[in-house]
Enzyme design. Structure first.
Site, PDB file in Angstrom:
ATOM      1  N   ASP A  19       2.896  -2.064  -0.382  1.00 20.43           N
ATOM      2  CA  ASP A  19       3.515  -3.381  -0.590  1.00 20.43           C
ATOM      3  C   ASP A  19       3.221  -4.345   0.556  1.00 20.43           C
ATOM      4  O   ASP A  19       3.582  -5.520   0.481  1.00 20.43           O
ATOM      5  CB  ASP A  19       5.047  -3.244  -0.710  1.00 20.43           C
ATOM      6  CG  ASP A  19       5.489  -2.745  -2.069  1.00 20.43           C
ATOM      7  OD1 ASP A  19       4.690  -2.826  -3.022  1.00 20.43           O
ATOM      8  OD2 ASP A  19       6.638  -2.279  -2.182  1.00 20.43           O
TER       9      ASP A  19
ATOM     10  N   LYS B  16      11.812  -8.644  -1.368  1.00 13.67           N
ATOM     11  CA  LYS B  16      11.197  -9.032  -2.651  1.00 13.67           C
ATOM     12  C   LYS B  16      11.902  -8.341  -3.802  1.00 13.67           C
ATOM     13  O   LYS B  16      12.528  -7.290  -3.624  1.00 13.67           O
ATOM     14  CB  LYS B  16       9.698  -8.705  -2.674  1.00 13.67           C
ATOM     15  CG  LYS B  16       9.337  -7.210  -2.635  1.00 13.67           C
ATOM     16  CD  LYS B  16       9.206  -6.566  -4.007  1.00 13.67           C
ATOM     17  CE  LYS B  16       8.806  -5.097  -3.921  1.00 13.67           C
ATOM     18  NZ  LYS B  16       9.813  -4.152  -4.388  1.00 13.67           N
TER      19      LYS B  16
HETATM   20  O1  C5P Z   1       2.213   2.984   0.157  1.00 16.23           O
HETATM   21  P1  C5P Z   1       3.653   3.373   0.239  1.00 16.23           P
HETATM   22  O2  C5P Z   1       3.989   4.106   1.505  1.00 16.23           O
HETATM   23  O3  C5P Z   1       4.592   2.269  -0.038  1.00 16.23           O
HETATM   24  O4  C5P Z   1       3.830   4.384  -0.957  1.00 16.23           O
HETATM   25  C1  C5P Z   1       4.820   5.363  -0.967  1.00 16.23           C
HETATM   26  C2  C5P Z   1       4.426   6.406  -1.992  1.00 16.23           C
HETATM   27  O5  C5P Z   1       4.518   5.848  -3.307  1.00 16.23           O
HETATM   28  C3  C5P Z   1       3.009   6.903  -1.871  1.00 16.23           C
HETATM   29  O6  C5P Z   1       2.917   7.981  -0.992  1.00 16.23           O
HETATM   30  C4  C5P Z   1       2.687   7.325  -3.293  1.00 16.23           C
HETATM   31  O7  C5P Z   1       3.256   8.581  -3.542  1.00 16.23           O
HETATM   32  C5  C5P Z   1       3.466   6.323  -4.122  1.00 16.23           C
HETATM   33  N1  C5P Z   1       2.650   5.195  -4.595  1.00 16.23           N
HETATM   34  C6  C5P Z   1       1.764   5.392  -5.633  1.00 16.23           C
HETATM   35  N2  C5P Z   1       1.010   4.350  -6.084  1.00 16.23           N
HETATM   36  C7  C5P Z   1       1.116   3.128  -5.525  1.00 16.23           C
HETATM   37  C8  C5P Z   1       2.031   2.900  -4.470  1.00 16.23           C
HETATM   38  C9  C5P Z   1       2.784   3.965  -4.021  1.00 16.23           C
HETATM   39  O8  C5P Z   1       1.647   6.498  -6.171  1.00 16.23           O
HETATM   40  N3  C5P Z   1       0.377   2.140  -5.986  1.00 16.23           N
END
Ligand code: C5P
Length: 287
Positions: free
Chosen positions: A139, A12
């Site tokens: 995501d 994406k």
């Molecule tokens: O959920 P994911 O593993 O993709 O997110 C990676 C990191 O990005 C999370 O640990 C967080 O620190 C940050 N994040 C965030 N807010 C979001 C998505 C991700 O702070 N909405």
């Protein structure tokens, strides 16, 4: 009952990415228009006799243990549905650059959820797979649908939109990777100056007007880049715009940068100098 299935895991791009306030759970509320691309990994799930989950990949260097998002997706699926998944091999045929802002790992996890839903005959609706996916990564809910959507909350609110009109998209990953948590940490210390015009991009999508979309694209993570990183990203954007791109932007938390082209010849022309300088340059289209 089927024993094997191959699912596409589409990359994406973010047409807009706004990071709103920090939440009490440490995450951030977002507002982002995302568009899936034809560039994809292929995930093949095969049920086996014993109880193990074995992950393989054509690409060296990606973790094949529990930390891989595909293994996390199997765990989340089993836990949330109560289904005994049993033995499974998961082959990841990787084409999407890793740690690049293109949601490769999240898309692989979403493909596993869709594949298990077929193999285990669980009949889950997409919203339910998206809910399960949220425990794997922010995501993943979006990637369950893989289309064009506005994503809000910390990633769990996905509202589908009309997709981009037909066009060509060139992707170029600079020679460095960026860590998403690190990019959020750096953002927390910054006073952001620019706010992407999401409403205008939504209008462009509604009217299927590529120029309006391209004109208003924006990503707050570009402000978080170091000077050296920004120099590289700006150089890639300039190469794309000089070749005729109608817009260029970094995707997600970076560093992959993309350009939008109406003409195939211009897209291909932009790739020549980029290929001299960077290993990961791709030509693709919206799905
Ligand atoms: O959920 P994911 O593993 O993709 O997110 C990676 C990191 O990005 C999370 O640990 C967080 O620190 C940050 N994040 C965030 N807010 C979001 C998505 C991700 O702070 N909405």
């Amino acid at each position: 009952m089927k024993t094997t299935i191959t699912e596409r895991a589409n990359a994406k791009i973010n047409l807009t990415l706004e990071v709103l306030e920090k939440r009490s759970d440490g995450y951030h509320n977002l507002k982002s228009v995302m568009q899936s691309l034809q560039l994809c990994d292929e995930i093949t799930l095969t049920r086996t006799g014993d109880g193990e989950v074995i992950v393989t990949s054509n690409q060296n260097g990606i973790p094949l243990d529990k930390t891989n998002t595909v293994a996390a997706a199997v765990g989340a699926f089993a836990e949330k549905t109560g289904v005994t998944v049993g033995g499974l091999t998961i082959h990841i045929e990787k084409k999407i650059p890793v740690a690049a802002g293109l949601a490769g790992g999240s898309s692989d996890a979403a493909a596993v959820l869709r594949g298990l839903n077929v193999l285990c005959e669980t009949g889950l609706a997409p919203w339910k797979m998206a809910e399960i996916g949220m425990s794997v990564g922010s995501d993943v809910p979006y990637c369950v649908y893989s289309s064009c959507a506005i994503v809000e909350g910390k990633g769990e609110r996905v509202s589908q939109l009309p997709g981009m009109p037909p066009c060509w998209i060139v992707l170029c990953k600079p020679g460095f990777s960026l860590s998403t948590p690190e990019m959020y940490r750096k953002m927390d210390k910054l006073e952001l100056t620019v706010r992407p015009k999401t409403a205008n991009v939504l209008r462009g999508l509604r009217h299927q007007d590529l120029d309006v979309i391209a004109k208003h694209m924006g990503n707050v993570f570009e402000e978080v880049l170091t000077e050296e990183q920004r120099y590289v990203v700006d150089g890639i954007k300039k190469a794309m715009l000089d070749a005729g791109a109608i817009g260029a932007l970094m995707s997600g938390s970076g560093p992959t940068t993309y350009g939008i082209f109406t003409e195939l010849a211009a897209a291909e022309k932009s790739m020549e100098p980029l290929r001299q300088a960077y290993r990961e340059v791709f030509l693709t289209q919206p799905v």
